[in-house]
Design an enzyme around this catalytic site. Structure first.
Site, mmCIF file in Angstrom:
data_model
loop_
_atom_site.group_PDB
_atom_site.id
_atom_site.type_symbol
_atom_site.label_atom_id
_atom_site.label_comp_id
_atom_site.label_asym_id
_atom_site.label_seq_id
_atom_site.Cartn_x
_atom_site.Cartn_y
_atom_site.Cartn_z
ATOM 1 N N ASP A 24 -12.321 -9.082 4.175
ATOM 2 C CA ASP A 24 -13.601 -9.036 3.456
ATOM 3 C C ASP A 24 -14.234 -10.429 3.413
ATOM 4 O OD1 ASP A 24 -13.601 -6.319 2.910
ATOM 5 O OD2 ASP A 24 -14.128 -6.591 0.797
ATOM 6 N N ASP A 68 -2.820 -17.959 0.333
ATOM 7 C CA ASP A 68 -3.851 -18.537 -0.539
ATOM 8 C C ASP A 68 -4.515 -19.734 0.147
ATOM 9 O OD1 ASP A 68 -1.431 -19.930 -0.767
ATOM 10 O OD2 ASP A 68 -1.679 -20.408 -2.888
ATOM 11 N N LYS A 107 3.161 -15.142 1.817
ATOM 12 C CA LYS A 107 3.483 -15.986 0.661
ATOM 13 C C LYS A 107 4.994 -16.182 0.643
ATOM 14 C CE LYS A 107 1.410 -17.019 -2.737
ATOM 15 N NZ LYS A 107 1.007 -18.416 -3.162
ATOM 16 N N TYR A 166 0.822 -1.215 0.000
ATOM 17 C CA TYR A 166 0.000 0.000 0.000
ATOM 18 C C TYR A 166 0.858 1.268 0.000
ATOM 19 C CZ TYR A 166 -4.740 -1.848 0.757
ATOM 20 O OH TYR A 166 -5.958 -2.443 0.603
ATOM 21 N N ASP A 218 -6.413 -7.116 3.752
ATOM 22 C CA ASP A 218 -7.552 -6.481 3.082
ATOM 23 C C ASP A 218 -8.460 -7.561 2.499
ATOM 24 O OD1 ASP A 218 -9.034 -4.282 2.025
ATOM 25 O OD2 ASP A 218 -8.097 -4.633 0.080
HETATM 26 C C1 IPM Z 1 -10.427 -1.349 3.865
HETATM 27 C C2 IPM Z 1 -10.687 -0.680 2.544
HETATM 28 C C3 IPM Z 1 -9.547 0.281 2.261
HETATM 29 C C4 IPM Z 1 -8.291 -0.546 2.098
HETATM 30 C C5 IPM Z 1 -9.767 1.215 1.063
HETATM 31 C C6 IPM Z 1 -11.038 2.017 1.193
HETATM 32 C C7 IPM Z 1 -8.583 2.139 0.859
HETATM 33 O O1 IPM Z 1 -10.870 -1.625 1.549
HETATM 34 O O2 IPM Z 1 -10.304 -0.637 4.880
HETATM 35 O O3 IPM Z 1 -10.357 -2.576 3.895
HETATM 36 O O4 IPM Z 1 -8.000 -1.062 1.004
HETATM 37 O O5 IPM Z 1 -7.573 -0.673 3.095
HETATM 38 MG MG MG Z 2 -10.926 -3.637 2.263
#
Ligand code: IPM
Ligand code: MG
Length: 372
Positions: A259, A231, A198, A143, A255
């Site tokens: 999710d 993975d 990884k 990032y 990230d």
């Molecule tokens: C998160 C989001 C952020 C990230 C974005 C909005 C920059 O997806 O907080 O997970 O990628 O970290």
């Molecule tokens: Mg995210």
């Protein structure tokens, strides 16, 4: 330690302001009924800041964020801002807060509330009672690594072509400090950390594995540490999530993993997060709290958004910034009560029905459950 609790509220974009309005009701309840000394300031971040000031985060708001005990953020982004220059996109405001406050440890708990186990895309028996915590490194890795950018491709024969460049870079110190955070948290839970990288293809992954093992062997040998390739880790997370307690991982893998973990629990509208840095002079950690969900522009302004992730993020603020663990427990219990009563925002409305409520009614019900 200061006896006041200072907060900066940054509602942001999309559903951010709607869900944050419900958090303010909860804060007011704790001020009135538990005499908690909150001082609240408000500011702009993301697209709303761009609209007002031409930047997703002003220097003044950045300075304010550095000065308070905790920042509460709603969400940033939306299609309206898709064509903006990269440097002023809404996300840059959030990333600047994380980086300049040095919030290196991002805590993303994924808990499956019993009342919602049927909402998961997995079978109830796989997710019921699920309680895992993802600790994501938040201030380094791909990032932020340099070199980065989009440049002309210098390769002979590729004239006119371009290259996109990002760099995955981690130092020992960056890995060790977030590993310590994960081990500390595991010690208060079920005592297990699984670290994901990884190492089979990335040198940064090899270093990640070695440094994590070093911190374990030298400082936290009572914790059970395992390593997985990311993975395989993501596959295991959807195959048998209950095998995990704390998952420690880098910025990008975190990230993705968070999710996926969110969806296991039924709705992205339920999951809070805390981003913590080093202790400040008053002993409290630098801290920002935000729901894991995004700004959901498609439902913004319609009273449909689920405010629970944002409310639970405030519960994390009570716990981690203000050492108000009992109050945090009480707020989490109030959310459980309301869900068990069948109170449902649109995202939680399943075949078995329930009482449909708006964003603001959900907030009112949770506040009522606090008083009950
Ligand atoms: C998160 C989001 C952020 C990230 C974005 C909005 C920059 O997806 O907080 O997970 O990628 O970290
Ligand atoms: Mg995210």
């Amino acid at each position: 330690m200061s006896d006041r609790y200072s907060l900066l509220i940054l509602p942001g974009d999309g559903i951010g302001p709607e869900v944050m309005a419900e958090v303010v009701k909860v804060i007011d309840w704790f001020k009135t009924n538990r005499a908690m000394p909150f001082d609240i300031q408000h500011g702009l971040v993301g697209g709303s800041s761009y609209d007002a000031h031409g930047t997703p985060l002003t220097d003044e708001t950045m300075a304010l964020a550095q000065s308070v005990d905790a920042v509460l953020l709603g969400a940033v982004g939306g299609p309206k801002y898709d064509d903006l220059d990269f440097a002023v996109k809404p996300e840059r405001g959030l990333l600047r807060l994380r980086k300049e406050m040095d919030l290196f440890a991002n805590l993303r708990p994924a808990q499956c509330f019993d009342a919602l186990a049927d909402f998961s895309s997995l079978k109830r028996e796989v997710v019921a009672g699920l309680d895992i915590l993802i600790v994501r490194e938040l201030t380094s890795g791909v990032y932020f690594g340099t070199p980065r950018g989009i440049e002309a491709d210098p390769t002979p024969g590729n004239e006119g072509g371009r290259v996109g460049i990002n760099t995955q870079r981690y130092t020992s110190g960056e890995i060790r400090r977030v590993a310590r955070a994960a081990f500390e948290l595991a010690a208060k839970r079920r005592g297990k950390v699984c670290s994901m990288e990884k190492a089979n293809v990335m040198e940064s992954g090899i270093l990640w594995r070695e440094e994590t093992q070093w911190v374990h062997d030298n400082e936290y040998s009572q914790i059970e540490l395992s390593h997985m390739y990311a993975d395989n880790g993501l596959m295991q997370l959807v195959r048998k999530p209950a095998q995990f307690d704390v998952i420690l991982t880098d910025n990008l893998f975190g990230d993705l993993l968070s999710d996926a973990a969110a969806m296991l629990t039924g709705s992205l509208g339920m999951l809070p997060s805390a981003s913590l840095g080093a202790p400040m002079a008053n002993g409290r950690p630098k801290a920002l709290y935000e729901p894991v969900h995004g700004s959901a522009p498609d439902i913004a302004g319609q009273g449909k958004a689920n405010p629970i992730a944002c409310i639970l993020s405030f519960a994390m603020a009570l716990r981690y910034s203000f050492a108000e663990g009992k109050a945090a427990d009480q707020l989490e219990a109030a959310v459980q009560t309301v869900l068990a009563e069948g109170v449902r925002t649109a995202d939680l409305m399943g075949p078995e029905g329930g009482q449909p409520v708006s964003t603001s009614e959900m907030g009112d019900r949770i506040v009522a459950a606090l008083s009950a």
